[in-house]
Design a protein around this motif. Structure first.
Motif, PDB file in Angstrom:
ATOM      1  N   PRO A 219      -3.751  -6.548  51.204  1.00 54.26           N
ATOM      2  CA  PRO A 219      -3.031  -5.677  52.139  1.00 54.26           C
ATOM      3  C   PRO A 219      -1.854  -6.435  52.739  1.00 54.26           C
ATOM      4  CG  PRO A 219      -5.029  -6.515  53.147  1.00 54.26           C
ATOM      5  CD  PRO A 219      -5.074  -6.929  51.709  1.00 54.26           C
ATOM      6  N   TYR A 223      -2.645  -7.848  58.131  1.00 57.79           N
ATOM      7  CA  TYR A 223      -3.994  -7.283  58.151  1.00 57.79           C
ATOM      8  C   TYR A 223      -4.944  -8.145  57.327  1.00 57.79           C
ATOM      9  CZ  TYR A 223      -1.195  -3.348  59.683  1.00 57.79           C
ATOM     10  OH  TYR A 223      -0.298  -2.559  60.346  1.00 57.79           O
ATOM     11  N   TYR A 226      -8.226  -4.203  53.739  1.00 56.85           N
ATOM     12  CA  TYR A 226      -7.733  -2.831  53.621  1.00 56.85           C
ATOM     13  C   TYR A 226      -8.272  -1.918  54.717  1.00 56.85           C
ATOM     14  CZ  TYR A 226      -5.003  -3.344  49.404  1.00 56.85           C
ATOM     15  OH  TYR A 226      -4.012  -3.687  48.518  1.00 56.85           O
ATOM     16  N   TRP A 229      -6.128  -2.339  57.702  1.00 53.57           N
ATOM     17  CA  TRP A 229      -4.850  -1.661  57.471  1.00 53.57           C
ATOM     18  C   TRP A 229      -4.960  -0.159  57.746  1.00 53.57           C
ATOM     19  CZ3 TRP A 229      -2.015  -1.282  52.076  1.00 53.57           C
ATOM     20  CH2 TRP A 229      -0.713  -0.810  52.283  1.00 53.57           C
TER      21      TRP A 229
END
Length: 245
Positions: A219, A223, A226, A229
């Motif tokens: 990501p 971040y 994921y 994010w």
């Protein structure tokens, strides 16, 4: 688990913060040898399914910011469900014949940093939580199942093959590629922390040497993973974006 992994798992479960230095030596624990299935004659039995998935939906939508559309997809594919009793989310890993060989559980009642996560006893760790589409030659690889769901949601991608290792070792990836020989492109969507970056470097070199096109796709750098994010995107009330990948 070996003793070290077990101790760290127990510390994490108890809510203790731990620090471990990670070597830049590019080696992975299970990068070559297959992992032997759990022994001691433990039979692999999936947890009994709850009458509904209410806690599953509530946790993934409210805490993890995964859309109902995404959750529906994996529930309908019989890849995730809510267990009876403790209401854990069960993530299933199936083999090429559709038989479940692996399952992990994730609690839905996080409190003050306490998290319940474990694999179902008797599972085969040469498999991981996965989605297979034999019409696609692309595969995205993640450390965790919830990051896999987050990626699907961010990119609205329900067509490419996907695999969650459940660790930063590639025994499940070896098995997946053996059973799905149509794969030509691998995207490594591992975490942005030290272990994730080392693992991505190792796996990229390893599988490129075998002729795969390998893309390192963490990501955005601000971040960790994921799911971090997508939680940020949802907090900003925007999920429409150009393909980062």
């Amino acid at each position: 688990m070996d003793i070290k992994e077990a101790v760290f798992w127990l510390l994490d479960f108890a809510g203790y913060k731990r620090t471990e230095s990670y070597s830049t030596d590019l080696t992975l624990k299970h990068s070559v040898k297959k992992i032997a299935p759990e022994k001691n004659n433990i039979k692999f039995v999936l947890p009994q399914q709850s009458e509904n998935n209410n806690f599953l939906y509530s946790y993934l939508q409210s805490k993890r910011k995964i859309s109902k559309k995404c959750i529906d997809f994996f529930v309908d594919k019989n890849l995730i469900y809510e267990s009876k009793g403790y209401h854990n989310i069960v993530f299933k890993g199936k083999d090429e014949n559709g038989i479940t060989r692996f399952a992990s559980m994730r609690g839905v009642f996080d409190k003050n940093g306490y998290v319940f996560k474990c694999d179902v006893k008797g599972n085969d760790k040469n498999y991981g939580f996965n989605f297979v589409n034999d019409k696609s030659d692309e595969l995205e690889v993640f450390e965790g199942a919830i990051d896999l769901l987050s990626y699907c949601d961010i990119y609205d991608d329900y067509k490419t093959n996907k695999l969650a290792l459940g660790m930063i070792a590639d025994a499940p990836l070896e098995t997946f590629l053996k059973e799905n020989q149509n794969i030509r492109i691998i995207r490594l969507c591992l975490d942005n922390d030290g272990p994730g970056r080392v693992a991505s470097s190792v796996l990229k070199d390893k599988y490129e040497s075998r002729g795969y096109k390998v893309i390192d796709l963490p990501p955005p750098k601000e971040y960790k993973d994921y799911n971090d994010w997508i939680k940020s995107l949802r907090s900003k009330k925007t999920i429409t974006m150009e393909k980062y990948r």
